[in-house]
Design a protein around this motif. Structure first.
Motif, PDB file in Angstrom:
ATOM      1  N   THR A 206       0.826  -1.197   0.000  1.00  0.00           N
ATOM      2  CA  THR A 206       0.000   0.000   0.000  1.00  0.00           C
ATOM      3  C   THR A 206       0.864   1.251   0.000  1.00  0.00           C
ATOM      4  N   TYR A 239      -2.688   1.901   8.215  1.00  0.00           N
ATOM      5  CA  TYR A 239      -3.217   2.199   6.881  1.00  0.00           C
ATOM      6  C   TYR A 239      -3.627   3.671   6.789  1.00  0.00           C
ATOM      7  N   VAL A 244      -4.549   6.087   3.459  1.00  0.00           N
ATOM      8  CA  VAL A 244      -5.759   5.368   3.056  1.00  0.00           C
ATOM      9  C   VAL A 244      -6.975   6.004   3.717  1.00  0.00           C
TER      10      VAL A 244
END
Length: 275
Positions: A206, A239, A244
């Motif tokens: 990610t 995250y 995100v």
């Protein structure tokens, strides 16, 4: 604050109407922000790489299934995750998605991708070559039908004028997310979309994708990721720190095998609820 969604609302155990409604209503009650429906029109039989699914996995059409779920929910947003856009007729799909947005009161999220399973594309008569450019044209044509006072579009693969389509979507514009991990997918998201969707990524991958998106000019994109890691509060925080905005949880592989039970799906939904 990061929000949570649920993937697979149209497949496996949720390919049955009562089960799909049960899970969608539960997700809404538990505070999930979105439910996501994937797409494979057909799957290679026998399974061959890179197909992600067995040929006997039941998957409902995402637009049909989300329209059904619009009638039993009131708040949760209804996301295609993703529609393989080059496989679709863009004029027909624009009508279908506008209808879904109207019937849901403006809850549609349109996630799209260009596909990567050659036998599936071949089965619907679409060549692998040029599918990215085809998807870009299709999206532009659909937006003309959704947003322009006098819709008109002329491209290499789709062309129309002197037509109109009502009702228009409730959302103007409909939010669009591009799925895919390639450089071309990231460029497509930056140029044509409101957000980007990465599927089954851990925190390391990610971070790399988000960095590449930002390098391509995607600072303003909404970032959606389906994590490949088990979630707890600290993992969710990681995250979020990576940039995100929305996590879409994916039930484990056992849910996508014959015999998967909705009661187990429900347990997963409860265990991963936003609270």
């Amino acid at each position: 604050m990061i929000t949570l969604g649920l993937f697979g609302i149209n497949m496996g155990p949720c390919a049955e109407p009562d089960a799909a409604a049960r899970i969608a209503v539960l997700a809404e009650e538990l505070g999930y922000d979105t439910v996501w429906a994937g797409e494979h029109v057909v799957a290679p039989s026998p399974r061959v790489p890179p197909s992600p699914i067995e040929p006997d996995l039941p998957i409902l059409d995402p637009v049909v299934s989300l329209t059904y779920l619009a009638a039993v929910t009131r708040r949760v947003r209804l996301a295609t995750g993703i529609v393989i856009l080059p496989q679709r007729n863009p004029v027909v799909l624009a009508k279908q998605l506008a209808s879904l947005d109207v019937l849901s009161g403006g809850r549609l999220v349109f996630g799209l991708g260009v596909g990567y399973v050659e036998p599936e594309l071949r089965a619907v008569g679409v060549p692998m070559a040029g599918r990215g450019a085809r998807a870009d044209e299709y999206l532009a044509a659909m937006r003309a039908l959704w947003d322009d006072e006098k819709p008109e579009f002329h491209g290499e693969t789709v062309s129309f004028s002197g037509v109109d389509a009502h009702p228009r979507p409730v959302q103007r514009p409909i939010p669009v997310f591009v799925g895919g991990h390639s450089a071309s997918a990231r460029r497509r998201a930056v140029r044509h979309a409101d957000g980007w969707y990465g599927f089954m990524l851990d925190r390391e991958r990610t971070a790399a994708q988000v960095a590449a998106l930002r390098a391509a000019g995607g600072d303003g994109l909404t970032i959606v990721v389906s994590p490949s890691e088990r979630l707890d509060a600290s993992v969710v925080a990681d995250y979020a720190a990576l940039g995100v905005d929305h996590l879409v949880v994916v039930p484990p592989a056992r849910f996508w095998r014959p015999g998967g039970q909705v009661v187990d799906f429900e347990e997963f939904v409860r265990a991963n609820a936003p609270a």
